[in-house]
Design an enzyme around this catalytic site. Structure first.
Site, mmCIF file in Angstrom:
data_model
loop_
_atom_site.group_PDB
_atom_site.id
_atom_site.type_symbol
_atom_site.label_atom_id
_atom_site.label_comp_id
_atom_site.label_asym_id
_atom_site.label_seq_id
_atom_site.Cartn_x
_atom_site.Cartn_y
_atom_site.Cartn_z
ATOM 1 C CG ASP A 9 -1.960 1.110 1.186
ATOM 2 O OD1 ASP A 9 -3.144 0.792 1.344
ATOM 3 O OD2 ASP A 9 -1.592 2.281 0.983
ATOM 4 C CG ASP A 104 -2.792 3.431 -2.444
ATOM 5 O OD1 ASP A 104 -3.859 2.797 -2.303
ATOM 6 O OD2 ASP A 104 -2.198 3.979 -1.507
ATOM 7 C CD GLU A 105 -5.464 -1.595 -0.152
ATOM 8 O OE1 GLU A 105 -6.060 -0.503 -0.273
ATOM 9 O OE2 GLU A 105 -5.840 -2.488 0.604
HETATM 10 P P1 TTP Z 1 -5.145 5.232 0.945
HETATM 11 O O1 TTP Z 1 -4.170 4.137 0.654
HETATM 12 O O2 TTP Z 1 -6.282 4.925 1.866
HETATM 13 O O3 TTP Z 1 -4.415 6.485 1.546
HETATM 14 P P2 TTP Z 1 -3.001 7.092 1.191
HETATM 15 O O4 TTP Z 1 -2.253 6.243 0.234
HETATM 16 O O5 TTP Z 1 -3.190 8.490 0.772
HETATM 17 O O6 TTP Z 1 -2.283 7.113 2.588
HETATM 18 P P3 TTP Z 1 -1.729 5.875 3.448
HETATM 19 O O7 TTP Z 1 -2.006 4.622 2.671
HETATM 20 O O8 TTP Z 1 -0.286 6.137 3.630
HETATM 21 O O9 TTP Z 1 -2.497 5.929 4.720
HETATM 22 O O10 TTP Z 1 -5.788 5.746 -0.403
HETATM 23 C C1 TTP Z 1 -5.042 5.835 -1.605
HETATM 24 C C2 TTP Z 1 -5.461 7.050 -2.383
HETATM 25 O O11 TTP Z 1 -6.850 6.997 -2.650
HETATM 26 C C3 TTP Z 1 -5.233 8.345 -1.642
HETATM 27 O O12 TTP Z 1 -3.920 8.849 -1.849
HETATM 28 C C4 TTP Z 1 -6.283 9.233 -2.197
HETATM 29 C C5 TTP Z 1 -7.405 8.312 -2.570
HETATM 30 N N1 TTP Z 1 -8.478 8.394 -1.572
HETATM 31 C C6 TTP Z 1 -9.518 9.291 -1.776
HETATM 32 O O13 TTP Z 1 -9.571 9.973 -2.801
HETATM 33 N N2 TTP Z 1 -10.492 9.397 -0.830
HETATM 34 C C7 TTP Z 1 -10.489 8.651 0.319
HETATM 35 O O14 TTP Z 1 -11.395 8.778 1.160
HETATM 36 C C8 TTP Z 1 -9.400 7.729 0.526
HETATM 37 C C9 TTP Z 1 -9.349 6.898 1.777
HETATM 38 C C10 TTP Z 1 -8.436 7.639 -0.448
HETATM 39 MG MG MG Z 2 -2.088 4.162 0.565
#
Ligand code: TTP
Ligand code: MG
Length: 387
Positions: A9, A104-105
């Site tokens: 992730d 991203d995961e």
């Molecule tokens: P995440 O993997 O949940 O968040 P992140 O990568 O920004 O941070 P981390 O994993 O380090 O905690 O989500 C991936 C992307 O998806 C995030 O960069 C932006 C998008 N996203 C949204 O647009 N709205 C949301 O509510 C969430 C959770 C994510």
């Molecule tokens: Mg993330």
């Protein structure tokens, strides 16, 4: 061979890309999302911004209140999608068994790759360093023998985390963690568990499965298994479905428009639910009608933006039903299909002009949660019932 799964992730994905592309933003609170002056919401925030309590889903206004000096940037989805593809290319060079969860995961089953690339830890480290060297981005990885533990691991030491959970002491490892780390334990279940004096995963593990089932139904068994570090779910590479649909053949042919609309509403509920469960939105809604003489027609509408809320699918179906003058002929079968599927990676940005307003999304989430817990028949929209 021992099963090995890696969950990757990316850290602060959208914000990290922006910081990479503009060195002036590095080390600064950066918030990516909708219009900070309007009704926009935060998509994500850099870890520097998170120190101010800013996080995904928060209104941009609130984010600005918490950190006025933060740098607010709009979402550049085209750019992020491209990066997402580049990351996937790195994954595919180590295993074909990949289950992308969002932009991203992803889960990677590297069981069969170890002969070629080294053990799972070596592969995980290689993936992390390649993402850093080639894309200048930080990823967090979790490595374990099942999906639940791998995902738990990738989250534990974010950002830039790397956690390996060993099968032999997995249960002990997770025991002190809070119950909310168990998949499926949301706010409600947490509160219920807390009232029972259950705070940690270890507390759950020490309870009899029958008792958990009596309190939480099917979910009880699920959390019991996870608390014992058991998760048999496979990494699903599954070819993407091309369409999702549902149809009903009536016992007696129906002509009455209102009745047909009710049936269609019910189908839209089911299709919408499957769409959301599989994490898609659809750009094309299709109505299928078979008349009493078996003559079958389909009508489709392509939308400007992908949707996944049941009531919105129903709105389109109603338009199509009007187009084919439903109510004038006897109908034997009616079907609702959605195609043109896109990954519903992340909640999209909100503006006044969007067809799926945040209220709709919130309401749909509430309905989904209730149906998840109590079954689909517990809650049905009024439009599924003939007045
Ligand atoms: P995440 O993997 O949940 O968040 P992140 O990568 O920004 O941070 P981390 O994993 O380090 O905690 O989500 C991936 C992307 O998806 C995030 O960069 C932006 C998008 N996203 C949204 O647009 N709205 C949301 O509510 C969430 C959770 C994510
Ligand atoms: Mg993330």
């Amino acid at each position: 061979m021992k099963r090995k799964i890696i969950h990757v992730d990316m850290d602060a994905f959208f914000a990290a890309i922006e910081q990479r592309d503009n060195p002036k933003l590095q080390g600064k609170p950066v918030v990516v999302g909708g219009n900070p002056e309007g009704r926009g919401v935060v998509s994500t925030a850099s870890y520097e911004a998170r120190a101010f309590g800013i996080g995904s889903g928060m209104s941009q206004k609130e984010a600005k209140r918490r950190c006025p000096e933060a740098i607010f940037l709009p979402v550049d989805m085209v750019k992020y999608k491209k990066v997402s593809e580049d990351i996937r290319t790195v994954f595919y060079s180590y295993t074909p068994v990949i289950e992308p969860i969002s932009m991203d995961e992803a889960f990677l089953d590297v069981t069969g790759s170890q002969g070629l690339f080294g053990d799972a830890v070596t592969i995980g480290l290689k993936i992390k360093s390649r993402i850093w060297n080639e894309l200048e981005l930080k990823a967090s990885c979790g490595i374990a023998h099942n999906k639940f533990l791998a995902k738990l691991g990738s989250d534990l030491e974010k950002p830039d985390g790397f956690v390996v959970i060993d099968k032999d002491n997995a249960k002990e490892f997770i025991a002190p963690l809070p119950v909310t780390k168990l998949w499926g334990v949301g706010k409600k279940t947490k509160e219920k568990l807390f009232k029972m004096g259950v705070k940690t995963i270890g507390d759950v593990a020490s309870m009899p499965v029958d008792f958990l089932e009596s309190k939480f139904g099917r979910q009880g068994k699920g959390i019991y298994k996870l608390a014992h570090a058991v998760d048999t779910r496979q990494v699903e590479t599954g070819a993407e479905p091309k369409s999702i649909g549902k149809e009903i053949t009536f016992e007696i042919d129906i002509k009455e428009k209102e009745k047909l609309r009710c049936a269609a509403a019910d189908l839209c509920e089911q299709v919408g639910r499957r769409l959301r469960k599989q994490n898609y939105r659809s750009r094309v809604v299709v109505l299928k009608i078979r008349y009493e003489n078996f003559h079958t027609i389909t009508r489709r509408k392509t939308l400007k933006r992908a949707i996944n809320i049941s009531s919105k699918i129903f709105d389109v179906i109603c338009e199509l039903m009007d187009e084919v003058k439903v109510g004038t002929r006897f109908v034997r079968l009616i079907g609702v299909y959605v195609t043109g599927l896109e990954e519903a990676d992340c909640p999209r940005q909100v503006s006044f002009f969007e067809d799926e307003a945040p209220e709709d999304e919130r309401l749909q989430k509430v309905i989904d949660n209730i149906q998840d817990r109590f079954g689909e028949s517990i809650l049905k929209p009024g439009r599924s019932f003939k007045r």
